[in-house]
Write a protein that holds these residues in place. Structure first.
Motif, PDB file in Angstrom:
ATOM      1  N   ASP A  22       8.941  -3.264   1.769  1.00 57.68           N
ATOM      2  CA  ASP A  22       8.167  -4.411   2.247  1.00 57.68           C
ATOM      3  C   ASP A  22       8.173  -5.543   1.228  1.00 57.68           C
ATOM      4  OD1 ASP A  22       7.502  -2.889   4.443  1.00 57.68           O
ATOM      5  OD2 ASP A  22       5.534  -2.330   3.695  1.00 57.68           O
ATOM      6  N   GLY A  23       8.561  -6.734   1.675  1.00 60.43           N
ATOM      7  CA  GLY A  23       8.564  -7.887   0.791  1.00 60.43           C
ATOM      8  C   GLY A  23       9.765  -7.962  -0.120  1.00 60.43           C
ATOM      9  N   THR A  24      10.606  -6.932  -0.073  1.00 63.33           N
ATOM     10  CA  THR A  24      11.802  -6.880  -0.926  1.00 63.33           C
ATOM     11  C   THR A  24      13.065  -6.914  -0.080  1.00 63.33           C
ATOM     12  OG1 THR A  24      10.633  -5.653  -2.650  1.00 63.33           O
ATOM     13  CG2 THR A  24      13.040  -5.512  -2.658  1.00 63.33           C
ATOM     14  N   LEU A  25      13.183  -5.990   0.846  1.00 62.20           N
ATOM     15  CA  LEU A  25      14.276  -6.017   1.817  1.00 62.20           C
ATOM     16  C   LEU A  25      13.821  -6.598   3.146  1.00 62.20           C
ATOM     17  CD1 LEU A  25      16.029  -2.544   1.285  1.00 62.20           C
ATOM     18  CD2 LEU A  25      16.772  -4.795   0.458  1.00 62.20           C
ATOM     19  N   ALA A  26      12.563  -6.336   3.491  1.00 63.40           N
ATOM     20  CA  ALA A  26      12.049  -6.723   4.808  1.00 63.40           C
ATOM     21  C   ALA A  26      10.773  -7.548   4.681  1.00 63.40           C
ATOM     22  CB  ALA A  26      11.766  -5.481   5.647  1.00 63.40           C
ATOM     23  N   SER A  27      10.632  -8.508   5.583  1.00 60.62           N
ATOM     24  CA  SER A  27       9.395  -9.297   5.650  1.00 60.62           C
ATOM     25  C   SER A  27       8.380  -8.508   6.459  1.00 60.62           C
ATOM     26  CB  SER A  27       9.660 -10.647   6.312  1.00 60.62           C
ATOM     27  OG  SER A  27      10.228 -10.446   7.608  1.00 60.62           O
ATOM     28  N   SER A  28       7.915  -7.425   5.877  1.00 59.07           N
ATOM     29  CA  SER A  28       7.088  -6.467   6.620  1.00 59.07           C
ATOM     30  C   SER A  28       5.831  -6.071   5.859  1.00 59.07           C
ATOM     31  CB  SER A  28       7.915  -5.211   6.928  1.00 59.07           C
ATOM     32  OG  SER A  28       8.524  -4.700   5.752  1.00 59.07           O
ATOM     33  N   ASN A  29       5.407  -6.912   4.900  1.00 54.40           N
ATOM     34  CA  ASN A  29       4.176  -6.592   4.188  1.00 54.40           C
ATOM     35  C   ASN A  29       2.989  -6.643   5.142  1.00 54.40           C
ATOM     36  OD1 ASN A  29       4.735  -6.005   1.462  1.00 54.40           O
ATOM     37  ND2 ASN A  29       5.123  -8.156   1.021  1.00 54.40           N
ATOM     38  N   PRO A  30       2.109  -5.648   5.103  1.00 62.62           N
ATOM     39  CA  PRO A  30       0.887  -5.722   5.903  1.00 62.62           C
ATOM     40  C   PRO A  30       0.039  -6.926   5.501  1.00 62.62           C
ATOM     41  CG  PRO A  30       1.230  -3.497   5.065  1.00 62.62           C
ATOM     42  CD  PRO A  30       2.211  -4.387   4.355  1.00 62.62           C
ATOM     43  N   ASP A  31      -0.870  -7.313   6.374  1.00 62.67           N
ATOM     44  CA  ASP A  31      -1.828  -8.367   6.074  1.00 62.67           C
ATOM     45  C   ASP A  31      -2.894  -7.762   5.159  1.00 62.67           C
ATOM     46  OD1 ASP A  31      -3.824 -10.240   5.985  1.00 62.67           O
ATOM     47  OD2 ASP A  31      -3.925 -10.574   8.151  1.00 62.67           O
ATOM     48  N   PHE A  32      -2.629  -7.825   3.847  1.00 62.37           N
ATOM     49  CA  PHE A  32      -3.500  -7.138   2.895  1.00 62.37           C
ATOM     50  C   PHE A  32      -4.909  -7.735   2.851  1.00 62.37           C
ATOM     51  CE2 PHE A  32       0.618  -5.747   1.044  1.00 62.37           C
ATOM     52  CZ  PHE A  32       0.381  -4.389   1.093  1.00 62.37           C
ATOM     53  N   ASP A  33      -5.016  -9.040   3.068  1.00 65.94           N
ATOM     54  CA  ASP A  33      -6.350  -9.654   3.064  1.00 65.94           C
ATOM     55  C   ASP A  33      -7.208  -9.058   4.181  1.00 65.94           C
ATOM     56  OD1 ASP A  33      -5.871 -11.305   0.878  1.00 65.94           O
ATOM     57  OD2 ASP A  33      -5.105 -12.932   2.120  1.00 65.94           O
ATOM     58  N   SER A  34      -6.640  -8.967   5.382  1.00 70.11           N
ATOM     59  CA  SER A  34      -7.387  -8.408   6.511  1.00 70.11           C
ATOM     60  C   SER A  34      -7.622  -6.915   6.326  1.00 70.11           C
ATOM     61  CB  SER A  34      -6.636  -8.666   7.823  1.00 70.11           C
ATOM     62  OG  SER A  34      -6.543 -10.048   8.078  1.00 70.11           O
ATOM     63  N   LEU A  35      -6.617  -6.220   5.790  1.00 66.28           N
ATOM     64  CA  LEU A  35      -6.760  -4.785   5.560  1.00 66.28           C
ATOM     65  C   LEU A  35      -7.890  -4.506   4.576  1.00 66.28           C
ATOM     66  CD1 LEU A  35      -5.930  -1.819   5.695  1.00 66.28           C
ATOM     67  CD2 LEU A  35      -4.072  -2.327   4.089  1.00 66.28           C
ATOM     68  N   CYS A  36      -7.907  -5.235   3.471  1.00 64.84           N
ATOM     69  CA  CYS A  36      -8.951  -5.023   2.479  1.00 64.84           C
ATOM     70  C   CYS A  36     -10.320  -5.383   3.039  1.00 64.84           C
ATOM     71  CB  CYS A  36      -8.662  -5.841   1.222  1.00 64.84           C
ATOM     72  SG  CYS A  36      -7.253  -5.220   0.264  1.00 64.84           S
ATOM     73  N   ALA A  37     -10.365  -6.425   3.856  1.00 62.11           N
ATOM     74  CA  ALA A  37     -11.641  -6.811   4.463  1.00 62.11           C
ATOM     75  C   ALA A  37     -12.144  -5.712   5.388  1.00 62.11           C
ATOM     76  CB  ALA A  37     -11.475  -8.125   5.227  1.00 62.11           C
ATOM     77  N   GLU A  38     -11.237  -5.128   6.167  1.00 68.08           N
ATOM     78  CA  GLU A  38     -11.644  -4.067   7.092  1.00 68.08           C
ATOM     79  C   GLU A  38     -12.077  -2.808   6.340  1.00 68.08           C
ATOM     80  OE1 GLU A  38     -10.004  -1.811  11.121  1.00 68.08           O
ATOM     81  OE2 GLU A  38      -9.159  -3.743  10.502  1.00 68.08           O
ATOM     82  N   LEU A  39     -11.413  -2.538   5.221  1.00 70.88           N
ATOM     83  CA  LEU A  39     -11.782  -1.377   4.405  1.00 70.88           C
ATOM     84  C   LEU A  39     -12.981  -1.658   3.505  1.00 70.88           C
ATOM     85  CD1 LEU A  39      -8.224  -0.178   3.267  1.00 70.88           C
ATOM     86  CD2 LEU A  39      -9.651   0.842   5.047  1.00 70.88           C
ATOM     87  N   GLU A  40     -13.358  -2.930   3.432  1.00 64.87           N
ATOM     88  CA  GLU A  40     -14.477  -3.367   2.581  1.00 64.87           C
ATOM     89  C   GLU A  40     -14.213  -3.080   1.107  1.00 64.87           C
ATOM     90  OE1 GLU A  40     -17.953  -1.525   4.247  1.00 64.87           O
ATOM     91  OE2 GLU A  40     -18.075  -2.987   5.894  1.00 64.87           O
ATOM     92  N   ILE A  41     -13.008  -3.457   0.686  1.00 63.45           N
ATOM     93  CA  ILE A  41     -12.640  -3.351  -0.729  1.00 63.45           C
ATOM     94  C   ILE A  41     -12.105  -4.701  -1.188  1.00 63.45           C
ATOM     95  CG2 ILE A  41     -12.158  -0.882  -0.630  1.00 63.45           C
ATOM     96  CD1 ILE A  41      -9.194  -1.529  -0.460  1.00 63.45           C
ATOM     97  N   CYS A  42     -12.072  -4.898  -2.493  1.00 61.33           N
ATOM     98  CA  CYS A  42     -11.612  -6.164  -3.047  1.00 61.33           C
ATOM     99  C   CYS A  42     -10.092  -6.266  -2.971  1.00 61.33           C
ATOM    100  CB  CYS A  42     -12.051  -6.310  -4.506  1.00 61.33           C
ATOM    101  SG  CYS A  42     -13.834  -6.410  -4.723  1.00 61.33           S
ATOM    102  N   ARG A  43      -9.603  -7.467  -2.719  1.00 62.41           N
ATOM    103  CA  ARG A  43      -8.157  -7.715  -2.740  1.00 62.41           C
ATOM    104  C   ARG A  43      -7.631  -7.416  -4.133  1.00 62.41           C
ATOM    105  NH1 ARG A  43      -3.298  -7.982  -1.977  1.00 62.41           N
ATOM    106  NH2 ARG A  43      -2.182  -9.649  -0.874  1.00 62.41           N
TER     107      ARG A  43
END
Length: 207
Positions: A22-43
């Motif tokens: 992800d982010g190296t070969l493919a433009s497939s990084n998850p939306d980390f901002d939204s993921l962290c918000a949903e998990l209630e953890i800091c980016r």
């Protein structure tokens, strides 16, 4: 950006190349901002370490399901990073073995590679080797290829990738399109935002 060498790295000694996905070969990084918000953890928190530290089985299972959902959703939208396919094809034509070492689950990596039609034969996920920044994935591939870690180039786009290469004793290249350039870029042997520049450098090095 041309290929910037930050150390006295010798491209001519490369006998194998391992990529992050992800982010190296493919433009497939998850939306980390939204993921962290949903998990209630800091980016910026190491999500896999955070997950591993959860003691409550139900809470861990719930968080794991959220992470898997984000990984699979992003994988379903994956496209080649510009120049990455040319680089992979060149490495194959040069006879250099290639592999992928990703923190993804196997299913998500499979979806991404299927969308790309990527021909890299060896894929190690967090289900196959300890997650980066553990060096074990790189060391496993070096043993399989019969090469020393210092003869291996690891290509990634984030801090964990550079830490993994350093922990294994491998060469590192940071693929970076961020501005300003992140501080962790200083850890890389090489930095570029153009894989075609790496292809040209490999040709000049005799590959």
């Amino acid at each position: 950006m041309p290929l910037i060498k930050q150390t006295e790295v010798d491209l001519g000694r490369i006998k194998g190349v391992i990529f992050d996905l992800d982010g190296t070969l493919a433009s497939s990084n998850p939306d980390f901002d939204s993921l962290c918000a949903e998990l209630e953890i800091c980016r910026g928190v190491d999500i896999l370490k955070w997950l591993d530290d959860i003691e409550c089985p139900d809470r861990k299972a719930s968080a794991n399901a959220v992470i898997h959902r984000y990984e699979l959703e992003s994988s379903a939208r994956a496209e080649w990073i510009p120049g990455a396919q040319v680089l992979v094809d060149y490495l194959h034509s040069a006879g250099l073995p290639t592999a992928i070492l990703t923190r993804n689950i196997r299913q998500a990596a499979g979806v991404t590679l299927g969308r790309l039609g990527c021909s890299i034969p060896a894929v190690l996920t967090r289900e196959d080797a300890p997650a980066k920044p553990s060096p074990e994935g790189i060391l496993m591939m070096c043993r399989e290829w019969g090469i020393a870690p210092h003869e291996c180039l690891y290509v990634g786009d984030y801090l964990f990738d550079l830490q993994t290469a350093a922990n294994a004793g491998a060469m590192s290249l940071l693929y970076n399109v961020q501005q300003p350039v992140p501080e962790y870029a200083a850890m890389a042997d090489m930095v570029t935002d153009d894989y075609l520049a790496l292809v040209e450098a490999l040709k000049l090095a005799g590959h």
